[in-house]
Write a protein that holds these residues in place. Structure first.
Motif, mmCIF file in Angstrom:
data_model
loop_
_atom_site.group_PDB
_atom_site.id
_atom_site.type_symbol
_atom_site.label_atom_id
_atom_site.label_comp_id
_atom_site.label_asym_id
_atom_site.label_seq_id
_atom_site.Cartn_x
_atom_site.Cartn_y
_atom_site.Cartn_z
ATOM 1 N N PHE A 88 -64.980 81.819 115.330
ATOM 2 C CA PHE A 88 -64.296 81.751 116.624
ATOM 3 C C PHE A 88 -63.708 83.129 116.915
ATOM 4 O O PHE A 88 -62.992 83.690 116.078
ATOM 5 C CB PHE A 88 -63.174 80.706 116.594
ATOM 6 C CG PHE A 88 -63.652 79.285 116.567
ATOM 7 C CD1 PHE A 88 -63.652 78.514 117.720
ATOM 8 C CD2 PHE A 88 -64.095 78.715 115.383
ATOM 9 C CE1 PHE A 88 -64.081 77.201 117.697
ATOM 10 C CE2 PHE A 88 -64.528 77.395 115.342
ATOM 11 C CZ PHE A 88 -64.519 76.636 116.504
ATOM 12 N N LEU A 89 -64.003 83.654 118.093
ATOM 13 C CA LEU A 89 -63.601 85.019 118.438
ATOM 14 C C LEU A 89 -62.488 85.039 119.468
ATOM 15 O O LEU A 89 -62.429 84.185 120.363
ATOM 16 C CB LEU A 89 -64.806 85.788 118.986
ATOM 17 C CG LEU A 89 -65.987 85.976 118.038
ATOM 18 C CD1 LEU A 89 -67.124 86.687 118.758
ATOM 19 C CD2 LEU A 89 -65.567 86.755 116.799
ATOM 20 N N ASP A 90 -61.624 86.025 119.348
ATOM 21 C CA ASP A 90 -60.627 86.318 120.365
ATOM 22 C C ASP A 90 -61.356 86.953 121.554
ATOM 23 O O ASP A 90 -62.058 87.955 121.393
ATOM 24 C CB ASP A 90 -59.582 87.277 119.790
ATOM 25 C CG ASP A 90 -58.417 87.529 120.731
ATOM 26 O OD1 ASP A 90 -58.662 87.763 121.936
ATOM 27 O OD2 ASP A 90 -57.273 87.506 120.259
ATOM 28 N N GLN A 91 -61.192 86.380 122.753
ATOM 29 C CA GLN A 91 -61.908 86.913 123.917
ATOM 30 C C GLN A 91 -61.544 88.359 124.209
ATOM 31 O O GLN A 91 -62.385 89.146 124.669
ATOM 32 C CB GLN A 91 -61.601 86.052 125.148
ATOM 33 C CG GLN A 91 -62.188 84.659 125.093
ATOM 34 C CD GLN A 91 -62.010 83.946 126.413
ATOM 35 O OE1 GLN A 91 -62.596 84.300 127.415
ATOM 36 N NE2 GLN A 91 -61.170 82.913 126.406
ATOM 37 N N ASP A 92 -60.295 88.729 123.955
ATOM 38 C CA ASP A 92 -59.846 90.083 124.263
ATOM 39 C C ASP A 92 -60.153 91.071 123.145
ATOM 40 O O ASP A 92 -60.232 92.284 123.381
ATOM 41 C CB ASP A 92 -58.339 90.087 124.543
ATOM 42 C CG ASP A 92 -57.985 89.254 125.764
ATOM 43 O OD1 ASP A 92 -58.772 89.280 126.734
ATOM 44 O OD2 ASP A 92 -56.942 88.564 125.728
ATOM 45 N N ASP A 93 -60.317 90.576 121.941
ATOM 46 C CA ASP A 93 -60.614 91.424 120.797
ATOM 47 C C ASP A 93 -61.694 90.736 119.968
ATOM 48 O O ASP A 93 -61.400 90.038 118.994
ATOM 49 C CB ASP A 93 -59.362 91.664 119.958
ATOM 50 C CG ASP A 93 -59.623 92.599 118.775
ATOM 51 O OD1 ASP A 93 -60.771 93.090 118.654
ATOM 52 O OD2 ASP A 93 -58.692 92.817 117.974
ATOM 53 N N PRO A 94 -62.960 90.890 120.331
ATOM 54 C CA PRO A 94 -64.031 90.142 119.666
ATOM 55 C C PRO A 94 -64.234 90.498 118.198
ATOM 56 O O PRO A 94 -64.963 89.789 117.507
ATOM 57 C CB PRO A 94 -65.272 90.492 120.501
ATOM 58 C CG PRO A 94 -64.930 91.761 121.186
ATOM 59 C CD PRO A 94 -63.459 91.716 121.434
ATOM 60 N N LEU A 95 -63.595 91.571 117.718
ATOM 61 C CA LEU A 95 -63.658 91.873 116.288
ATOM 62 C C LEU A 95 -62.635 91.075 115.492
ATOM 63 O O LEU A 95 -62.609 91.159 114.261
ATOM 64 C CB LEU A 95 -63.437 93.373 116.056
ATOM 65 C CG LEU A 95 -64.529 94.300 116.603
ATOM 66 C CD1 LEU A 95 -64.167 95.758 116.334
ATOM 67 C CD2 LEU A 95 -65.873 93.968 115.958
ATOM 68 N N LYS A 96 -61.827 90.264 116.192
ATOM 69 C CA LYS A 96 -60.761 89.521 115.534
ATOM 70 C C LYS A 96 -61.100 88.030 115.518
ATOM 71 O O LYS A 96 -61.108 87.379 116.557
ATOM 72 C CB LYS A 96 -59.446 89.747 116.290
ATOM 73 C CG LYS A 96 -58.271 88.947 115.748
ATOM 74 C CD LYS A 96 -57.037 89.176 116.607
ATOM 75 C CE LYS A 96 -55.872 88.316 116.141
ATOM 76 N NZ LYS A 96 -54.692 88.492 117.023
ATOM 77 N N PRO A 97 -61.385 87.459 114.341
ATOM 78 C CA PRO A 97 -61.588 86.013 114.280
ATOM 79 C C PRO A 97 -60.269 85.284 114.476
ATOM 80 O O PRO A 97 -59.204 85.795 114.130
ATOM 81 C CB PRO A 97 -62.134 85.795 112.865
ATOM 82 C CG PRO A 97 -61.645 86.962 112.078
ATOM 83 C CD PRO A 97 -61.553 88.109 113.037
ATOM 84 N N VAL A 98 -60.337 84.086 115.061
ATOM 85 C CA VAL A 98 -59.132 83.317 115.345
ATOM 86 C C VAL A 98 -59.219 81.956 114.657
ATOM 87 O O VAL A 98 -60.174 81.650 113.945
ATOM 88 C CB VAL A 98 -58.932 83.157 116.870
ATOM 89 C CG1 VAL A 98 -58.718 84.521 117.521
ATOM 90 C CG2 VAL A 98 -60.121 82.458 117.514
ATOM 91 N N ASP A 99 -58.183 81.121 114.866
ATOM 92 C CA ASP A 99 -58.108 79.818 114.222
ATOM 93 C C ASP A 99 -59.384 79.015 114.471
ATOM 94 O O ASP A 99 -59.917 78.997 115.583
ATOM 95 C CB ASP A 99 -56.904 79.034 114.755
ATOM 96 C CG ASP A 99 -55.580 79.590 114.253
ATOM 97 O OD1 ASP A 99 -55.610 80.411 113.311
ATOM 98 O OD2 ASP A 99 -54.529 79.206 114.800
ATOM 99 N N GLY A 100 -59.825 78.339 113.444
ATOM 100 C CA GLY A 100 -61.067 77.578 113.503
ATOM 101 C C GLY A 100 -62.206 78.252 112.772
ATOM 102 O O GLY A 100 -63.202 77.612 112.437
ATOM 103 N N THR A 101 -62.059 79.569 112.523
ATOM 104 C CA THR A 101 -63.106 80.309 111.819
ATOM 105 C C THR A 101 -63.189 79.858 110.364
ATOM 106 O O THR A 101 -62.174 79.763 109.660
ATOM 107 C CB THR A 101 -62.830 81.823 111.875
ATOM 108 O OG1 THR A 101 -62.941 82.256 113.229
ATOM 109 C CG2 THR A 101 -63.816 82.595 111.018
#
Length: 297
Positions: A92-105
């Protein structure tokens, strides 16, 4: 239509379905009970995910797989065990920072997706044969060619049959290349997965095209999700394939009528038999799929 059609019951999956139907099994006891009921209803194969007992979310906990498989084997009911090996591919990617995985990954390497397969040595384990935009939002399922080669080699070493889950034509192309490279033993087993956003749509003409792309010696099944699941039993069987039903892919027996896994299997059996086909027993499924490790349990 094949002489013997294999019915697979996909019991629970990892999707957000627990709150949508009281029939979705969560605990190892519930999943194993549904496996036994599905087998008694006519399923030759049960496809198994496990879920976190507290949250109901999908899990990679080996102890949960261990308990499910133990309960099935101790039940005395004969059924082919198919464990998912697809967990650990969610990004799951942060829309504003696609290099940052977010919760659910939950993203791990190829071999870290296999410890339950290594310990329990099921008859079959699934391999998702490519990466995919998985539904709306910013979720990806990640399965790169290098990951697949590593995973397939280890599965081959274990003597477990991989079920090649195909969500689009490019994945079928890749899976065929892995067969040519000798990473998958004959006969290859394909599962053509239709209607999952955003892979191959549940289109009969597309299914025929994908079937035409399969290797000559392939064993294959197909399913579609939601309301297309039961009509797709007929679609797949008439094209010469095996079939899959279950609460992983569809929660309803009819409009407004929530199903159990056993009821979906019973309906699939009736569809196959209504078309003049015969449903395979577990031993007949083992013979068709060349499950050489079936006696090790």
């Amino acid at each position: 239509m094949r002489d013997r059609v294999i019915v697979t019951a996909a019991l629970t999956g990892a999707g957000d379905t627990v709150g949508k139907s009281e029939h979705v099994p969560v605990t190892p006891a519930q999943i194993a009970s549904d496996a036994v009921a599905a087998a008694n209803a006519g399923a030759a194969v049960v496809h198994i995910h496990v879920r976190n007992i507290e949250t109901g979310q999908g899990s990679r906990d080996v102890s949960l797989y261990r308990e499910v498989v133990r309960r099935i084997r101790e039940s005395g009911v004969d059924v082919v065990v198919n464990l998912t090996a697809g967990m650990g591919g969610d990004l799951f990617l942060d829309q504003d920072d696609p290099l940052k995985p977010v919760d659910g990954t939950d993203l791990v390497n190829a071999t870290d997706r296999l410890p339950h397969v290594e310990e329990l040595l099921p008859d079959i384990c699934t391999q998702d044969c490519g990466s995919l935009n998985f539904g709306e939002g910013s979720q990806l399922y990640v399965s790169t060619p290098d990951m697949l080669r590593t995973g397939m080699k280890r599965i081959q070493e274990l003597g477990v049959k991989p079920e090649l889950e195909i969500f689009d034509t490019g994945q079928l192309w890749l899976a065929t290349k892995l067969i040519e490279e000798g990473l998958i033993d004959a006969p290859p087993l394909f599962q053509l997965c239709m209607g999952i956003p955003y892979g191959a749509p549940a289109n009969p003409e597309l299914l025929q095209t994908m079937v035409n792309m399969l290797p000559e010696d392939a064993q294959w099944a197909s399913f579609a999700i939601g309301r297309n699941q039961l009509p797709w039993v007929a679609q797949s069987a008439l094209l010469g394939g095996h079939v899959r039903v279950g609460l992983e892919d569809n929660l309803y027996l009819a409009k407004g009528v929530k199903a159990t896994n056993a009821q979906l299997v019973e309906r699939a059996v009736s569809i196959v038999e209504g078309l003049g086909g015969t449903v395979a027993t577990p031993d007949e499924a083992r013979a068709q799929l060349n499950l050489t490790g079936a006696d090790r349990a």
